[in-house]
Design a protein around this motif. Sequence first.
Motif, PDB file in Angstrom:
ATOM      1  N   LEU A  21       0.369  -1.045   0.358  1.00  0.00           N
ATOM      2  CA  LEU A  21      -0.213   0.464   0.011  1.00  0.00           C
ATOM      3  C   LEU A  21       0.945   1.347   0.013  1.00  0.00           C
ATOM      4  CD1 LEU A  21      -3.017   1.675  -0.219  1.00  0.00           C
ATOM      5  CD2 LEU A  21      -2.345   1.500   2.423  1.00  0.00           C
ATOM      6  N   HIS A  22       0.744   1.709  -1.146  1.00  0.00           N
ATOM      7  CA  HIS A  22       1.416   3.600  -1.153  1.00  0.00           C
ATOM      8  C   HIS A  22       0.753   4.237  -0.795  1.00  0.00           C
ATOM      9  CE1 HIS A  22       3.410   6.724  -4.306  1.00  0.00           C
ATOM     10  NE2 HIS A  22       4.576   6.044  -3.085  1.00  0.00           N
ATOM     11  N   ILE A  23       1.472   4.664   0.445  1.00  0.00           N
ATOM     12  CA  ILE A  23       0.313   5.612   1.189  1.00  0.00           C
ATOM     13  C   ILE A  23       1.193   7.322  -0.245  1.00  0.00           C
ATOM     14  CG2 ILE A  23       0.291   7.579   3.152  1.00  0.00           C
ATOM     15  CD1 ILE A  23      -1.065   4.814   2.795  1.00  0.00           C
ATOM     16  N   SER A  24       0.066   8.206  -0.605  1.00  0.00           N
ATOM     17  CA  SER A  24       0.810   9.226  -1.059  1.00  0.00           C
ATOM     18  C   SER A  24      -0.536  10.229  -1.624  1.00  0.00           C
ATOM     19  CB  SER A  24       1.041   8.979  -2.345  1.00  0.00           C
ATOM     20  OG  SER A  24       1.504   9.926  -3.226  1.00  0.00           O
ATOM     21  N   PRO A  25      -0.306  11.515  -1.175  1.00  0.00           N
ATOM     22  CA  PRO A  25      -1.370  12.359  -1.111  1.00  0.00           C
ATOM     23  C   PRO A  25      -2.666  12.539  -2.791  1.00  0.00           C
ATOM     24  CG  PRO A  25       0.098  13.291  -1.268  1.00  0.00           C
ATOM     25  CD  PRO A  25       0.587  12.173  -0.919  1.00  0.00           C
ATOM     26  N   LYS A  26      -0.791  11.940  -3.827  1.00  0.00           N
ATOM     27  CA  LYS A  26      -1.540  11.797  -5.133  1.00  0.00           C
ATOM     28  C   LYS A  26      -1.463  10.727  -5.552  1.00  0.00           C
ATOM     29  CE  LYS A  26       0.645  16.272  -6.710  1.00  0.00           C
ATOM     30  NZ  LYS A  26       2.123  17.046  -7.313  1.00  0.00           N
ATOM     31  N   LYS A  27      -2.291  10.602  -7.203  1.00  0.00           N
ATOM     32  CA  LYS A  27      -2.507   9.031  -7.255  1.00  0.00           C
ATOM     33  C   LYS A  27      -1.070   8.540  -8.423  1.00  0.00           C
ATOM     34  CE  LYS A  27      -7.414   8.499  -7.769  1.00  0.00           C
ATOM     35  NZ  LYS A  27      -8.627   8.849  -8.889  1.00  0.00           N
ATOM     36  N   SER A  28      -0.449   7.252  -7.584  1.00  0.00           N
ATOM     37  CA  SER A  28       0.620   7.070  -8.714  1.00  0.00           C
ATOM     38  C   SER A  28       0.560   6.702 -10.275  1.00  0.00           C
ATOM     39  CB  SER A  28       0.888   5.915  -7.927  1.00  0.00           C
ATOM     40  OG  SER A  28       1.173   5.383  -6.866  1.00  0.00           O
ATOM     41  N   GLU A  29       1.127   7.408 -10.716  1.00  0.00           N
ATOM     42  CA  GLU A  29       0.974   7.756 -12.366  1.00  0.00           C
ATOM     43  C   GLU A  29       2.550   6.453 -13.252  1.00  0.00           C
ATOM     44  OE1 GLU A  29       3.074  11.362 -12.771  1.00  0.00           O
ATOM     45  OE2 GLU A  29       1.202  12.441 -12.319  1.00  0.00           O
ATOM     46  N   GLY A  30       2.198   6.512 -13.929  1.00  0.00           N
ATOM     47  CA  GLY A  30       2.669   5.382 -14.647  1.00  0.00           C
ATOM     48  C   GLY A  30       2.277   3.731 -14.153  1.00  0.00           C
ATOM     49  N   ALA A  31       3.031   2.661 -14.911  1.00  0.00           N
ATOM     50  CA  ALA A  31       2.545   1.530 -14.416  1.00  0.00           C
ATOM     51  C   ALA A  31       2.995   0.929 -13.315  1.00  0.00           C
ATOM     52  CB  ALA A  31       3.367   0.376 -15.406  1.00  0.00           C
ATOM     53  N   SER A  64       2.245  -2.343 -10.425  1.00  0.00           N
ATOM     54  CA  SER A  64       2.389  -3.858 -10.257  1.00  0.00           C
ATOM     55  C   SER A  64       0.314  -4.267 -10.036  1.00  0.00           C
ATOM     56  CB  SER A  64       3.095  -4.044  -9.442  1.00  0.00           C
ATOM     57  OG  SER A  64       3.955  -3.875  -9.841  1.00  0.00           O
ATOM     58  N   SER A  65      -0.017  -5.224  -9.911  1.00  0.00           N
ATOM     59  CA  SER A  65      -1.333  -5.280  -9.286  1.00  0.00           C
ATOM     60  C   SER A  65      -1.360  -5.348  -8.101  1.00  0.00           C
ATOM     61  CB  SER A  65      -2.168  -6.681 -10.613  1.00  0.00           C
ATOM     62  OG  SER A  65      -1.094  -8.070  -9.874  1.00  0.00           O
ATOM     63  N   ASN A  66      -0.571  -5.806  -7.240  1.00  0.00           N
ATOM     64  CA  ASN A  66      -0.531  -6.309  -6.108  1.00  0.00           C
ATOM     65  C   ASN A  66      -0.571  -4.982  -5.357  1.00  0.00           C
ATOM     66  OD1 ASN A  66       1.984  -6.004  -6.803  1.00  0.00           O
ATOM     67  ND2 ASN A  66       3.326  -6.818  -5.314  1.00  0.00           N
ATOM     68  N   VAL A  67      -0.241  -3.711  -6.201  1.00  0.00           N
ATOM     69  CA  VAL A  67       0.612  -2.407  -5.679  1.00  0.00           C
ATOM     70  C   VAL A  67      -0.726  -0.985  -5.327  1.00  0.00           C
ATOM     71  CG1 VAL A  67       1.525  -0.326  -5.470  1.00  0.00           C
ATOM     72  CG2 VAL A  67       3.239  -2.147  -5.833  1.00  0.00           C
ATOM     73  N   TYR A  68      -1.324  -1.305  -4.513  1.00  0.00           N
ATOM     74  CA  TYR A  68      -2.330   0.217  -4.103  1.00  0.00           C
ATOM     75  C   TYR A  68      -2.416   1.563  -3.310  1.00  0.00           C
ATOM     76  CZ  TYR A  68      -5.115  -4.531  -4.029  1.00  0.00           C
ATOM     77  OH  TYR A  68      -5.322  -6.385  -4.402  1.00  0.00           O
ATOM     78  N   SER A  69      -3.103   1.808  -3.857  1.00  0.00           N
ATOM     79  CA  SER A  69      -2.589   3.780  -3.590  1.00  0.00           C
ATOM     80  C   SER A  69      -3.572   4.464  -3.019  1.00  0.00           C
ATOM     81  CB  SER A  69      -2.577   4.776  -4.645  1.00  0.00           C
ATOM     82  OG  SER A  69      -1.949   5.491  -4.371  1.00  0.00           O
ATOM     83  N   SER A  70      -3.746   5.172  -1.901  1.00  0.00           N
ATOM     84  CA  SER A  70      -4.575   5.520  -1.018  1.00  0.00           C
ATOM     85  C   SER A  70      -3.859   7.095  -0.115  1.00  0.00           C
ATOM     86  CB  SER A  70      -5.201   4.574   0.151  1.00  0.00           C
ATOM     87  OG  SER A  70      -5.809   5.457   0.328  1.00  0.00           O
ATOM     88  N   SER A  71      -5.040   7.822   0.525  1.00  0.00           N
ATOM     89  CA  SER A  71      -4.166   9.136   0.882  1.00  0.00           C
ATOM     90  C   SER A  71      -3.951   8.483   1.993  1.00  0.00           C
ATOM     91  CB  SER A  71      -5.236  10.301   1.058  1.00  0.00           C
ATOM     92  OG  SER A  71      -6.263  10.183   0.890  1.00  0.00           O
ATOM     93  N   SER A  72      -4.501   8.319   3.028  1.00  0.00           N
ATOM     94  CA  SER A  72      -3.891   7.499   3.921  1.00  0.00           C
ATOM     95  C   SER A  72      -4.320   6.267   4.671  1.00  0.00           C
ATOM     96  CB  SER A  72      -4.700   8.034   5.353  1.00  0.00           C
ATOM     97  OG  SER A  72      -5.938   8.436   5.332  1.00  0.00           O
ATOM     98  N   VAL A  73      -4.234   5.364   5.816  1.00  0.00           N
ATOM     99  CA  VAL A  73      -3.789   4.346   6.515  1.00  0.00           C
ATOM    100  C   VAL A  73      -5.532   3.959   6.552  1.00  0.00           C
ATOM    101  CG1 VAL A  73      -3.541   2.203   8.145  1.00  0.00           C
ATOM    102  CG2 VAL A  73      -2.172   3.570   6.887  1.00  0.00           C
ATOM    103  N   GLU A  74      -6.263   4.860   6.918  1.00  0.00           N
ATOM    104  CA  GLU A  74      -7.505   5.435   7.751  1.00  0.00           C
ATOM    105  C   GLU A  74      -8.526   5.002   6.635  1.00  0.00           C
ATOM    106  OE1 GLU A  74      -5.437   9.197   8.849  1.00  0.00           O
ATOM    107  OE2 GLU A  74      -4.897   7.196   8.180  1.00  0.00           O
ATOM    108  N   GLN A  75      -8.576   5.876   5.166  1.00  0.00           N
ATOM    109  CA  GLN A  75      -9.155   6.213   4.072  1.00  0.00           C
ATOM    110  C   GLN A  75      -8.844   4.400   3.417  1.00  0.00           C
ATOM    111  OE1 GLN A  75      -8.460   5.473   0.430  1.00  0.00           O
ATOM    112  NE2 GLN A  75     -10.351   6.446   0.238  1.00  0.00           N
ATOM    113  N   PHE A  76      -7.709   3.745   3.551  1.00  0.00           N
ATOM    114  CA  PHE A  76      -8.371   2.629   2.804  1.00  0.00           C
ATOM    115  C   PHE A  76      -8.786   1.575   3.584  1.00  0.00           C
ATOM    116  CE2 PHE A  76      -5.644  -1.455   1.866  1.00  0.00           C
ATOM    117  CZ  PHE A  76      -6.216  -1.745   0.574  1.00  0.00           C
ATOM    118  N   PHE A  77      -8.342   1.277   5.072  1.00  0.00           N
ATOM    119  CA  PHE A  77      -8.724   0.643   5.950  1.00  0.00           C
ATOM    120  C   PHE A  77     -10.026   0.988   6.324  1.00  0.00           C
ATOM    121  CE2 PHE A  77      -4.815  -1.457   5.357  1.00  0.00           C
ATOM    122  CZ  PHE A  77      -4.176  -2.904   4.567  1.00  0.00           C
TER     123      PHE A  77
END
Length: 276
Positions: free
Chosen positions: A245-255, A257-270
């Motif tokens: 889980l990549h925590i970042s205020p911006k969405k990941s750009e480019g390719a 991996s299918s096992n990588v998720y992105s969110s602005s925070s842990v509490e937002q994702f979980f």
Amino acid sequence: MADPAREEFSDLIQRFIESLSGITDRLPFDLDRQKLRSITTFAALSVAIVFVLKLLRTPPEHQRRQQRPHNSASGPSSGRLRSNTGFPSSEVISSSGNSRVQDAVDEFFRPVNLTLEQHVRHQLNEGRKVTCQLLGIILEETSPEDLQKHATVRSSVREVLLEITKFCDVYLMERILDDESEERVILALNDAGLFTTGGLTSEKVLFCSTENGRSSFVRQLEPDWHIDTNPEIIHQLSRFIKYLLHISPKKSEGAVSSNVYSSSSVEQFFGCPEKS
């Protein structure tokens, strides 16, 4: 003469099944229609029967209102009254049927409001070990230099983190510049009550002097999930860790991996999604 109720009942079931077919066409993945045909039909029929039986029940008050014009009408006008109000036109029946089916479909597919525990378990996807960076995720601070001055646990993440520790073996880790920073972090976590449940202990808070050290910790622990703010570490670990889980205020750009998720925070994702 066919029973109008039975005809409407049959029509509603057919429309309900057609509505389900339309929904499957909009799914973001392919379904084997041949294998699912019998199951889908049975499920649709069962649900349709439940909803249609409820929809076709006419309240006693409505029945009495329909009977009043028939009983009270007299003379030549009574025939005209019955012909105009006895049975609705085919257009009205069709419109009513469409409305009822749509209501039934909307009710059946209405999102379920999950509890925080249910949503955390769902997002973990049966994961049993989690490693997580501290800076910018668990702590308000975003750099090792900040930790030389203070350490503050983000209040919004506390409840979600405690919920995760109920189901997973959790390890927290961070790069620091001095021993005093380590002491501040441990004290902040303890003051926030994160060590009181037994799921997380101070021995599971790891410190290192480099970013590669954090990556090495993760490789050794072999977690099901790793949570981090560094995209380079996420990329390096994507070949070895099941979920990231990549925590970042911006969405990941480019390719990605299918096992990588992105969110602005842990509490937002979980955490539970915000109600609209």
